[in-house]
Design a protein around this motif. Structure first.
Motif, PDB file in Angstrom:
ATOM      1  N   ILE A  41       0.832  -1.200   0.000  1.00 48.70           N
ATOM      2  CA  ILE A  41       0.000   0.000   0.000  1.00 48.70           C
ATOM      3  C   ILE A  41       0.868   1.252   0.000  1.00 48.70           C
ATOM      4  CG2 ILE A  41      -1.743   1.307   1.295  1.00 48.70           C
ATOM      5  CD1 ILE A  41      -2.611  -1.421   2.516  1.00 48.70           C
ATOM      6  N   TYR A  98      -0.364   8.663   8.727  1.00 50.39           N
ATOM      7  CA  TYR A  98      -0.996   7.405   8.308  1.00 50.39           C
ATOM      8  C   TYR A  98      -0.298   6.273   9.058  1.00 50.39           C
ATOM      9  CZ  TYR A  98      -1.675   3.228   5.378  1.00 50.39           C
ATOM     10  OH  TYR A  98      -1.938   1.950   4.918  1.00 50.39           O
ATOM     11  N   MET A 100      -0.045   2.104  10.100  1.00 50.98           N
ATOM     12  CA  MET A 100      -0.373   0.707   9.857  1.00 50.98           C
ATOM     13  C   MET A 100       0.567  -0.133  10.705  1.00 50.98           C
ATOM     14  SD  MET A 100       2.216  -0.924   8.012  1.00 50.98           S
ATOM     15  CE  MET A 100       1.338  -2.186   7.099  1.00 50.98           C
ATOM     16  N   ASN A 135      -5.803   5.581   9.885  1.00 58.84           N
ATOM     17  CA  ASN A 135      -5.283   4.341  10.448  1.00 58.84           C
ATOM     18  C   ASN A 135      -5.779   3.135   9.650  1.00 58.84           C
ATOM     19  OD1 ASN A 135      -4.176   2.484  12.462  1.00 58.84           O
ATOM     20  ND2 ASN A 135      -6.305   2.153  13.076  1.00 58.84           N
ATOM     21  N   LEU A 136      -4.839   2.292   9.240  1.00 56.30           N
ATOM     22  CA  LEU A 136      -5.203   1.064   8.533  1.00 56.30           C
ATOM     23  C   LEU A 136      -5.630   0.013   9.538  1.00 56.30           C
ATOM     24  CD1 LEU A 136      -5.364  -0.465   5.829  1.00 56.30           C
ATOM     25  CD2 LEU A 136      -3.026  -1.252   6.249  1.00 56.30           C
ATOM     26  N   SER A 137      -6.909  -0.316   9.521  1.00 56.72           N
ATOM     27  CA  SER A 137      -7.470  -1.328  10.408  1.00 56.72           C
ATOM     28  C   SER A 137      -7.868  -2.545   9.559  1.00 56.72           C
ATOM     29  CB  SER A 137      -8.664  -0.744  11.161  1.00 56.72           C
ATOM     30  OG  SER A 137      -9.222  -1.682  12.056  1.00 56.72           O
ATOM     31  N   SER A 138      -9.005  -3.116   9.794  1.00 57.24           N
ATOM     32  CA  SER A 138      -9.430  -4.292   9.028  1.00 57.24           C
ATOM     33  C   SER A 138     -10.941  -4.466   9.106  1.00 57.24           C
ATOM     34  CB  SER A 138      -8.759  -5.550   9.582  1.00 57.24           C
ATOM     35  OG  SER A 138      -9.266  -6.720   8.944  1.00 57.24           O
ATOM     36  N   HIS A 170     -10.570   5.420  10.333  1.00 57.80           N
ATOM     37  CA  HIS A 170     -10.132   4.034  10.272  1.00 57.80           C
ATOM     38  C   HIS A 170     -10.495   3.439   8.916  1.00 57.80           C
ATOM     39  CE1 HIS A 170      -9.120   3.890  14.512  1.00 57.80           C
ATOM     40  NE2 HIS A 170     -10.322   4.341  14.828  1.00 57.80           N
ATOM     41  N   LEU A 171      -9.510   2.891   8.235  1.00 60.49           N
ATOM     42  CA  LEU A 171      -9.756   2.167   6.984  1.00 60.49           C
ATOM     43  C   LEU A 171      -9.946   0.695   7.332  1.00 60.49           C
ATOM     44  CD1 LEU A 171      -6.956   3.709   4.715  1.00 60.49           C
ATOM     45  CD2 LEU A 171      -9.293   4.548   5.076  1.00 60.49           C
ATOM     46  N   ARG A 172     -11.066   0.125   6.895  1.00 58.45           N
ATOM     47  CA  ARG A 172     -11.322  -1.291   7.160  1.00 58.45           C
ATOM     48  C   ARG A 172     -11.413  -2.074   5.850  1.00 58.45           C
ATOM     49  NH1 ARG A 172     -15.897  -1.777  11.966  1.00 58.45           N
ATOM     50  NH2 ARG A 172     -14.741  -0.691  13.631  1.00 58.45           N
ATOM     51  N   ILE A 211      -6.873   0.054  -1.718  1.00 61.12           N
ATOM     52  CA  ILE A 211      -6.696   0.571  -0.358  1.00 61.12           C
ATOM     53  C   ILE A 211      -5.859   1.842  -0.405  1.00 61.12           C
ATOM     54  CG2 ILE A 211      -5.859   0.068   1.966  1.00 61.12           C
ATOM     55  CD1 ILE A 211      -6.164  -2.927   1.237  1.00 61.12           C
ATOM     56  N   ALA A 215      -6.904   5.461   0.968  1.00 60.14           N
ATOM     57  CA  ALA A 215      -6.061   6.159   1.939  1.00 60.14           C
ATOM     58  C   ALA A 215      -5.710   7.557   1.439  1.00 60.14           C
ATOM     59  CB  ALA A 215      -4.789   5.356   2.208  1.00 60.14           C
TER      60      ALA A 215
END
Length: 324
Positions: A41, A98, A100, A135-138, A170-172, A211, A215
């Motif tokens: 990413i 950012y 992760m 924030n890269l989450s899930s 939050h990125l999921r 993604i 972002a």
């Protein structure tokens, strides 16, 4: 976070950010810090942000990445993401950070691993006075337990949500397409692929570049309140995945096989790349995928699927398969 009203400090920060964002359309440069080095990413995200004219710093633990980062046009900050002082100094003055957390399936306690890094990030963000975070989450991070390593992201999000004065997006994303590269040895050795859930299970899948696109949009967009953004590129069943990848590599009879939990864990441990804790966690995650718990929040929110479809990834998969 989450209480009624907005503290004056955050309110003024949001107002000033909106002015900076509006000015950015006239080429005012934002200072942005990216963690995760030049990964699946990070590289695309960094390239896009640099091309848009922003001042980008990329954090990497490897001195060997320094030249590649600088070649893109970004600044390289070489150090450990467990070094709070290093992070705080690097984050200082950033308009947006950012974050992760890199996978590490050899640790004996994945939740502890995640929370340690998230808390170190949080401490550094607070010291540096950062007020905007992506924030890269899930996908599945709403599950406090019962979803293996994905449940660790519940704690990751909670740590950031509790930072006073921080607006966090939050990125999921759903499961990465590229995870199927891990199936190449199984396909070569047995002529099949699978997991501990049936081939009829509907899977949400994501291309890492989709993604990166999301972002980029969230980093450069205005921050008004905490936000969750779900990301998925395609929907396929396990059987469809096997059929598409099989056709791409010249194995049209490739089948999806449902393994027992014991078979699945045993196969993972035989690879020698995972701890017993991680293997058991991935089995738990498979169960939560099979019963739909991981994807339930995604379908409640019904986001639009991104543009890179699984059939396109199958071409990339075939190239990797044929080179392996």
């Amino acid at each position: 976070m989450g209480h009624m009203g907005i503290p004056w400090g955050k309110f003024l920060c949001n107002i000033s950010y909106k002015y900076r964002f509006a000015a950015n359309k006239n080429h005012i440069i934002m200072k942005i810090v990216i963690t995760g080095s030049l990964g699946n990413i990070g590289r695309s995200l960094t390239e896009r942000l640099v091309k848009a004219g922003h001042n980008i710093t990329v954090i990497s633990s490897s001195e060997n990445k320094k030249e590649a980062i600088q070649t893109i046009g970004a600044n390289a900050a070489i150090g450990s993401i467990m070094d709070e002082a290093f992070l705080a100094e690097t984050f200082k003055g950033a308009d947006v950070v950012y974050t992760m957390i890199p996978d590490n399936l050899q640790v004996s306690d994945y939740t502890n691993y995640i929370t340690q890094i998230a808390q170190t990030y949080a401490n550094a963000l607070t010291i540096a006075g950062v007020s905007q975070l992506v924030n890269l989450s899930s996908n599945g991070a709403h599950l406090k337990e019962g979803a293996g390593p994905i449940s660790s992201m519940f704690h990751d999000e909670a740590i950031f949500n509790n930072i006073d004065g921080l607006v966090v997006k939050h990125l999921r994303p759903a499961s990465f397409y590229i995870n199927y590269y891990n199936s190449i040895p199984l396909i070569r050795n047995t002529g099949m692929m699978g997991s501990n859930y049936p081939g009829t299970t509907k899977l949400l899948l994501t291309h890492p570049l989709d993604i990166a696109d999301a972002a980029f949009e969230e980093i450069t967009g205005p921050f008004s309140s905490n936000k969750i953004r779900f990301i998925a590129s395609d929907e396929k069943t396990g059987t469809e995945v096997a059929h598409i990848l099989g056709n791409a590599i010249g194995k049209p009879d490739l089948k999806w096989v449902e393994f027992t939990n014991e078979q699945f864990i045993g196969g993972l441990l035989q690879s020698g790349h995972l701890s017993k804790h991680a293997a058991e966690g991935l089995a738990e995650m498979g169960i939560a995928l099979g019963n739909g718990r991981i994807t339930e929040e995604f379908y409640k929110n019904k986001p639009v699927l991104s543009k890179r479809k699984f059939e396109e990834f199958a071409i990339e998969f075939a190239k990797v398969y044929n080179q392996a």
